[in-house]
Design a protein around this motif. Structure first.
Motif, short mmCIF file in Angstrom:
data_model
loop_
_atom_site.label_atom_id
_atom_site.label_comp_id
_atom_site.label_asym_id
_atom_site.label_seq_id
_atom_site.Cartn_x
_atom_site.Cartn_y
_atom_site.Cartn_z
N LEU A 178 0.82 -1.21 0.00
CA LEU A 178 0.00 0.00 0.00
C LEU A 178 0.86 1.26 0.00
N LEU A 179 2.11 1.14 0.38
CA LEU A 179 2.98 2.31 0.47
C LEU A 179 3.49 2.74 -0.91
N PRO A 180 3.52 4.04 -1.17
CA PRO A 180 4.20 4.52 -2.38
C PRO A 180 5.70 4.56 -2.13
N PRO A 181 6.51 4.81 -3.14
CA PRO A 181 7.95 4.97 -2.90
C PRO A 181 8.22 6.12 -1.92
N LEU A 182 9.01 5.85 -0.91
CA LEU A 182 9.35 6.85 0.10
C LEU A 182 10.87 7.00 0.16
N TYR A 183 11.31 8.13 0.68
CA TYR A 183 12.73 8.43 0.70
C TYR A 183 13.15 8.91 2.09
N LEU A 184 14.38 8.61 2.41
CA LEU A 184 14.95 8.97 3.71
C LEU A 184 15.99 10.06 3.51
N ILE A 185 15.90 11.09 4.35
CA ILE A 185 16.87 12.19 4.34
C ILE A 185 17.43 12.34 5.75
N ALA A 196 21.13 13.79 8.21
CA ALA A 196 22.43 14.45 8.26
C ALA A 196 23.43 13.53 8.92
N GLU A 197 24.67 13.62 8.49
CA GLU A 197 25.71 12.77 9.08
C GLU A 197 25.99 13.14 10.52
N ASN A 198 25.84 14.41 10.87
CA ASN A 198 26.09 14.87 12.23
C ASN A 198 24.88 15.63 12.75
N PRO A 199 23.77 14.90 13.04
CA PRO A 199 22.54 15.56 13.45
C PRO A 199 22.61 16.07 14.88
N SER A 200 21.72 17.01 15.19
CA SER A 200 21.62 17.49 16.57
C SER A 200 20.87 16.46 17.39
N ASP A 201 21.00 16.55 18.70
CA ASP A 201 20.35 15.60 19.61
C ASP A 201 18.84 15.72 19.48
N ASN A 240 17.22 20.17 11.49
CA ASN A 240 16.07 19.31 11.24
C ASN A 240 15.02 20.00 10.38
N ILE A 241 14.77 21.27 10.70
CA ILE A 241 13.79 22.03 9.91
C ILE A 241 14.28 22.20 8.48
N GLN A 242 15.59 22.40 8.31
CA GLN A 242 16.15 22.57 6.97
C GLN A 242 15.92 21.34 6.10
N MET A 243 16.01 20.14 6.69
CA MET A 243 15.77 18.92 5.91
C MET A 243 14.36 18.89 5.35
N VAL A 244 13.39 19.28 6.17
CA VAL A 244 12.00 19.34 5.72
C VAL A 244 11.84 20.38 4.63
N GLU A 245 12.47 21.54 4.82
CA GLU A 245 12.32 22.63 3.85
C GLU A 245 12.99 22.29 2.52
N VAL A 246 14.09 21.56 2.55
CA VAL A 246 14.73 21.12 1.30
C VAL A 246 13.78 20.23 0.52
N ALA A 247 13.10 19.30 1.22
CA ALA A 247 12.14 18.42 0.55
C ALA A 247 10.98 19.22 -0.04
N ARG A 248 10.48 20.16 0.74
CA ARG A 248 9.35 20.96 0.26
C ARG A 248 9.74 21.88 -0.89
N SER A 249 11.01 22.23 -0.97
CA SER A 249 11.45 23.15 -2.04
C SER A 249 11.28 22.55 -3.42
N VAL A 250 11.20 21.22 -3.51
CA VAL A 250 10.97 20.57 -4.82
C VAL A 250 9.57 19.98 -4.90
N GLY A 251 8.71 20.34 -3.94
CA GLY A 251 7.32 19.88 -3.97
C GLY A 251 7.06 18.55 -3.31
N LYS A 295 21.85 16.73 -1.88
CA LYS A 295 23.30 16.71 -2.07
C LYS A 295 23.88 18.12 -1.94
N MET A 296 23.20 19.10 -2.51
CA MET A 296 23.67 20.49 -2.41
C MET A 296 23.64 20.99 -0.97
N ALA A 297 22.65 20.52 -0.20
CA ALA A 297 22.50 20.96 1.19
C ALA A 297 23.38 20.16 2.15
N GLY A 298 24.02 19.11 1.64
CA GLY A 298 24.90 18.30 2.48
C GLY A 298 24.18 17.20 3.24
#
Length: 368
Positions: A216-223, A225-230, A299-310, A341-344
């Protein structure tokens, strides 16, 4: 080693008998989190990209073996030790294994379940990235519990619905604040709809868990950071406000729980357009409740990067990683990959684990 079965159990012979090895996977909270801590509803799935393994070897003494990387006790200098603690905290798997030993022993004592089998040595390994909200700690505990069930031959005596609570109890021993959602996904595997309404929790001691078809799941993607905040600070003030009767928090959390209910219908009908709105709304509500400071700019930046491409996006847990859905298909996913990739950020397709319940486990479900 004998080939692993669907629930990732392996065994072979050593000098004292069979060794047992179990694997538990990372978890993605797809929708409804964090309402599992607030008598809500969630939908989660086990993530095949990352896992923890625990190996149990019969031995003369009862031994918990430190991991060479995650349980360091030898350092180059005091500076090395302090730097390690500042970056990663007082973490490691030994404390988790000790805690589940205690909780499991108490559970069996309370249930009059006799434990026979002698001593053993426990060791573990994990490739689940730290502080990504992918339930790395509970994966170690879950894998260890599975080893105990097989070693003591009590799998049929410990109901599947009780196991997430045992895992959570072990983490509570260490002061880890969390809900049952992660542990349910890791015990059950696959895609699971969970209802934690208060009457279930009061009457049963756990929620009602309904496995769903992973197709039932559509293709999903994981984003991530290599050094995330707590991610552990995210629940800090909201819990107290909820307990104090804050109307905004209570109503917002109820709306988050309802998102999971709506998402269940959307998935069953494969209404992926609706899924986009639900995922985005889930994150927006979390942001309003917790605030940007608690969520963290990375963390917010990761969400915003995804939303930037719809793409639709939300946290997989309490921060550190994001699950994204690209309703326009592969071309949009490529745009998202390039933006990450551009956002690291690291970007990869999310792989879903099928159900992990075997025939013996299913019997404990049918007898509840």
């Amino acid at each position: 080693m004998v080939g692993a079965s669907e629930n990732q159990s392996s065994s072979a012979m050593d000098s004292l008998g069979d060794f047992i090895e179990h694997k538990a996977y990372a978890r993605v909270g797809l929708l409804g989190n964090p309402s599992d801590v607030y008598f809500g509803r969630t939908i989660s799935f086990s993530l095949a990209n990352f896992w923890a393994t625990v190996r149990l070897n019969p031995s003369q003494h009862f031994v918990i073996q430190p991991h060479p990387t995650h349980d360091l006790v030898r350092f180059d200098s005091i500076h090395h030790l302090v730097n390690r603690l500042q970056n990663e905290g007082y973490y490691g798997g030994v404390r988790l294994l000790m805690a589940i030993c205690k909780v499991f022993y108490k559970y069996c004592s309370d249930k009059k379940i006799e434990l026979k089998g002698g001593n053993f040595t426990l060791s573990y390994d994990t490739n689940i990235p730290r502080q990504t909200g992918l339930s790395g700690s509970s994966a170690i505990v879950c894998a260890a519990l599975s080893c105990f069930l097989d070693f003591y031959k009590v799998r049929h005596l410990v109901k599947v619905d009780d196991r997430p609570s045992l895992i959570l109890s072990a983490e509570n021993e260490l002061g880890i604040v969390a809900g049952l959602q992660d542990r349910v996904a890791q015990v059950y595997g696959g895609l699971v709809y969970m209802d934690f309404r208060k009457e279930y929790m009061d009457d049963l001691g756990h929620g009602m868990y309904t496995p769903m078809d992973i197709s039932l799941l559509p293709p999903l993607y994981l984003i991530y950071a290599e050094n995330p905040s707590d991610s552990g600070k995210v629940h800090s003030s909201v819990r107290k406000r909820w307990l104090d009767g804050d109307k905004f928090i209570i109503s917002s959390m109820a709306e988050v729980a309802n998102i999971a209910l709506e998402a269940r219908t959307a998935l069953l009908e494969k209404d992926y357009t609706k899924l986009v709105g639900l995922m985005n709304r889930n994150f927006d509500l979390r942001r309003r409740m917790f605030g940007d400071e608690a969520l963290g700019s990375l963390n917010i930046q990761m969400v915003e990067v995804a939303r930037s491409v719809g793409a639709a996006s939300k946290f997989t847990g309490s921060g550190g990683a994001v699950v994204a859905f690209c309703p326009d298909g592969p071309s949009q996913a490529k745009l998202l990959e390039d933006a990450c990739k551009m956002a690291g950020f690291i970007f990869q397709p999310a792989e879903v684990v099928p159900s992990l319940l075997n025939e013996e486990d299913l019997k404990t479900l049918s007898s509840k």
